[in-house]
Write an enzyme that holds these catalytic residues in place. Sequence first.
Site, short mmCIF file in Angstrom:
data_model
loop_
_atom_site.label_atom_id
_atom_site.label_comp_id
_atom_site.label_asym_id
_atom_site.label_seq_id
_atom_site.Cartn_x
_atom_site.Cartn_y
_atom_site.Cartn_z
N LYS A 123 -9.26 3.01 -2.88
CA LYS A 123 -9.65 2.63 -1.56
C LYS A 123 -10.83 3.29 -1.22
O LYS A 123 -11.24 4.56 -1.07
CB LYS A 123 -8.58 2.92 -0.55
CG LYS A 123 -8.58 2.41 0.88
CD LYS A 123 -7.50 2.68 1.59
CE LYS A 123 -7.60 2.04 2.89
NZ LYS A 123 -6.26 2.34 3.90
N GLU A 155 0.66 -1.14 -0.05
CA GLU A 155 0.05 0.06 0.06
C GLU A 155 0.94 1.31 -0.11
O GLU A 155 2.01 1.36 0.48
CB GLU A 155 -0.87 0.11 1.33
CG GLU A 155 -1.86 1.31 1.55
CD GLU A 155 -2.61 1.04 2.69
OE1 GLU A 155 -3.67 1.84 2.87
OE2 GLU A 155 -2.29 0.40 3.78
N CYS A 194 -5.46 -2.75 2.56
CA CYS A 194 -5.41 -2.68 3.96
C CYS A 194 -6.66 -3.00 4.80
O CYS A 194 -7.28 -4.10 4.43
CB CYS A 194 -4.74 -1.18 4.57
SG CYS A 194 -4.02 -1.13 6.03
#
Length: 306
Positions: free
Chosen positions: A131, A44, A165
Amino acid sequence: MSKSIVAALQIGSLPGGKAETLEQILSYETAIREAGANLVVMPEALLGGYPKGERFGTQLGYRLPEGREAFARYYENAIDVPGVETDALAALSTRTGANLVIGVIERSGHSLYCTVLFFDPEAGLAAKHRKLMPTGTERLIWAKGDGSTLPVVEGQAGRLGSAVCWENYMPLLRTAMYAKGVDIWCAPTVDEREMWQVTMRHVACEGRCFVVSACQVQGSPNDLGQTIENWPAERPLINGGSLIVSPLGDVLAGPLVGERGLLVAQIDTDELVRARYDFDVVGHYARPDVFELTVDERAKPGVRFI
């Protein structure tokens, strides 16, 4: 062929910024070739950086001038998609013959997104995923993605999807991606905790898919010459923990902790059918008569001209 080599490249953003970090990525070309990797997943925010411990000058109800300067520096270090960096990564994919999946900080207008990019050896930049939900104070600096960037990409090793994540803790997102037929779940992260490894094993077992999770590694504040409030000076900021997991939750490689490296495993996608024999979360184990999920994949721009 059902058998492939997949890898997690565990490295971290470098203090010199995106150009130095890109050179670090490119330096692994020989290792990727020698491993025979068909897929390489990277962490990430690798290009653009994960500014762990940075406050960006924000207090509840007001922002300090030094925080605006910190954000301006962070914005400058983000990348354009497409841009110079994506061209270099596409060329790396072509030279190595591997699909690449990498976490970046993407500039769009004057907003930043925590984004995952997918590269194909022939097609180049093939897709991106933004995200959906930045975690905690990440929301100060990252905008939220929408349903228009939830791709599943046909890769050499299988169908590739990604969650970043703590998106991996969103059960409805997982369900949507399972329904798209993900074979290999790519999970770029900066979560170094042992619990993250448990989560990756759970996702693999729940989705009956292979999981490749790549985490950053960052030195301690002492190593980096920094002082970070409420963080031990000798403790690494991010200590890795990348791993590769089978569709039944068995760890095939890793976790790799506290060092840089290319973590490699052989997978066989023929195992997916056998693994789903007794549990197909969006198939024979679903109850559509009781539960139904609707996914809105329309782009949601702030301004629309009709």
